[in-house]
Design a protein around this motif. Sequence first.
Motif, short mmCIF file in Angstrom:
data_model
loop_
_atom_site.label_atom_id
_atom_site.label_comp_id
_atom_site.label_asym_id
_atom_site.label_seq_id
_atom_site.Cartn_x
_atom_site.Cartn_y
_atom_site.Cartn_z
N ASN A 223 59.91 24.46 139.89
CA ASN A 223 58.65 24.45 139.14
C ASN A 223 57.45 24.11 140.01
OD1 ASN A 223 59.81 25.08 136.59
ND2 ASN A 223 60.57 22.97 136.46
N GLU A 258 52.03 36.10 139.32
CA GLU A 258 52.09 35.81 137.89
C GLU A 258 52.90 34.55 137.62
OE1 GLU A 258 50.57 37.10 135.36
OE2 GLU A 258 49.58 38.76 136.39
N LYS A 259 54.00 34.39 138.35
CA LYS A 259 54.83 33.19 138.23
C LYS A 259 54.04 31.95 138.62
CE LYS A 259 58.86 30.91 138.02
NZ LYS A 259 59.62 30.69 136.77
N THR A 262 51.79 30.88 135.81
CA THR A 262 52.47 30.22 134.68
C THR A 262 52.80 28.76 134.99
OG1 THR A 262 54.71 30.83 135.40
CG2 THR A 262 53.54 32.40 133.99
N ASP A 265 47.98 26.82 135.79
CA ASP A 265 47.31 26.86 134.49
C ASP A 265 46.61 28.21 134.36
OD1 ASP A 265 44.72 26.64 135.84
OD2 ASP A 265 45.18 24.51 136.04
N TYR A 266 46.32 28.57 133.14
CA TYR A 266 45.63 29.84 132.89
C TYR A 266 44.14 29.59 132.64
CZ TYR A 266 49.44 33.22 132.82
OH TYR A 266 50.46 34.07 133.19
#
Length: 586
Positions: A223, A258-259, A262, A265-266
Amino acid sequence: MNKFKIFSLALVATTFAKAQDLESAKTAIDAEQFEKAKSILKAAIQAKPTNGKATFFLGNIYLRQNIVDSATIYFNKGLAFSENAKFNNIGLAQIDLDANNSAAAQAKFDLVTKDMRKKDTEEYIYIARAYMNADKPDYKSAIAVLTKAKTANPTDAQVQLALGDAYYGDKNQNESYVAYRNAYQADPTLIRAKMQLGVLLKGAKAYTEAIKAFYEVIEINENYGPVYRELAETYYLWGNNMPSTYNENIQKALGFYEKYLTLTDYSLNSRMRHADFLILAKDYKALELEANAMKELDGVNPRILRYLGYSAYENGNVDTALKALQDFTANTSNKIIPRDYFYLGKTKIKKGTNADGKSIDAAMLTSAVADVKKAVEVEPLFASELNELGKKLYDQKAFAAAAAIFEIAVTVPSSKNYLIDNFYLGTSLYYDNTRKDVVKPDPIALQKADTALGNVITASPTTQDAYLFRARTNNLLEKDELMATYYQQYINIASEKWKKELEKANSAIIGNEFILDLYKGTIKDFNYTLYKAELDKLKPKFIESYNSIASFYANSDKAKAIEFLNKTLALDPANTYALDAIQKLK
């Protein structure tokens, strides 16, 4: 006494909580979860406005996000706090560095270090990072500061990590590797140090080894968002350095980015980082979608105009691109980069191009050239990207516009396209002065063409067409002797090239001028059909050269002139110019 004990315990608990808040914020910052970190720090400041480190960390996040006003507010606020207020001087000093005021920055750094204890290192680390994070990074100053910190505490993992970053920025790969290795050995939980060992491999173009190193990081913490960004950049670079792998690797790169999003933060700032990567990946349709999505989130952030401008241009919406880029670059408070000016210039050229594609509105071209020139002045390395734009204009036969672009490109001799850009500059200027509507050629422009073609010949003496166009250019300049010289050199260089081709085929060679010898039948064992396309192009150029040299000798050496005209007739017995000229000379 009991009340005092209760108060003491409460104070310890509060202090511990504040420390935990700062550690949580630092962890979020390291994971590039900046919005999460901002929320933690703002809550900590509101709950207990005494610790200046909280405002310092918060201000630094705003600096990373290019929101200088907010950063300044928090740094100044932190200076009034009772604990760790001095750290905020480091943030204000970085703002001074960004403003090229090194004296003011040094004065603030001195305020931070004057009361440091012998074993303290934290202040040095953040001062060094201020030097590294400034708009114009000063890695040597960072190394000098961190050397003091290393002397104070050689085993401090954060000191070693910062040293690794400083040496990496200073392009000292070996010292950088040692520092990152030492940092990870000193603190195996410092996962960024291990990731940076992979970054070194990426920088060395050892892409397979870099990817392996990044997957080792994922095995420790799947993560940890930044490692996916590094994977994305590695696959992107791999695709660019090995074009045969580009399509496959760019898709992997986009997937890993993209990972990364995620796991961070967006927020608007994260999406902007994504947009920057989409520009690198040249995925302009995705960029346009992202730009419009960001506009819905925040319609006033000026950087969105950049993304709208780039994507609109690439997707054929010129009017939208022009407005977005003009609005963005008109505000000098925006952080404008060379590519902004480049895109603005390209957009103006496309907007001003007439229906035939060969001519561009003069005022629009002048403005566009000024923008492109500004891009190169800000970043000379950008000159290498002008070739594609100039070549496109050249192929459209918009020679005046092409020449204007190539003239900027050749101002940077270190550009990888310097040689070919000079050739295109010279030939663009030549063709622009041979248009049907030209009443009298421009001698200044033609002199520039001659100089550019001379640069090509100096750097690459066997580039035969450079001699041909230099001869044609000097013909327009009415410099007949130079014209004849360059035509003869063209004949010599072109013939020598083909003689070498024949030597490879063990053919018999008679004479010195390949084309003439070929058509006289004096070259044996030559497969004409194999080279027909090239030879058919070469023949009229030899005829042009012979006739032009003959015209030079016509008034001074008739026999010599007739000799060259006869060479023309050997190639083309019905050549009108040669037949008429011989009659006049007899």
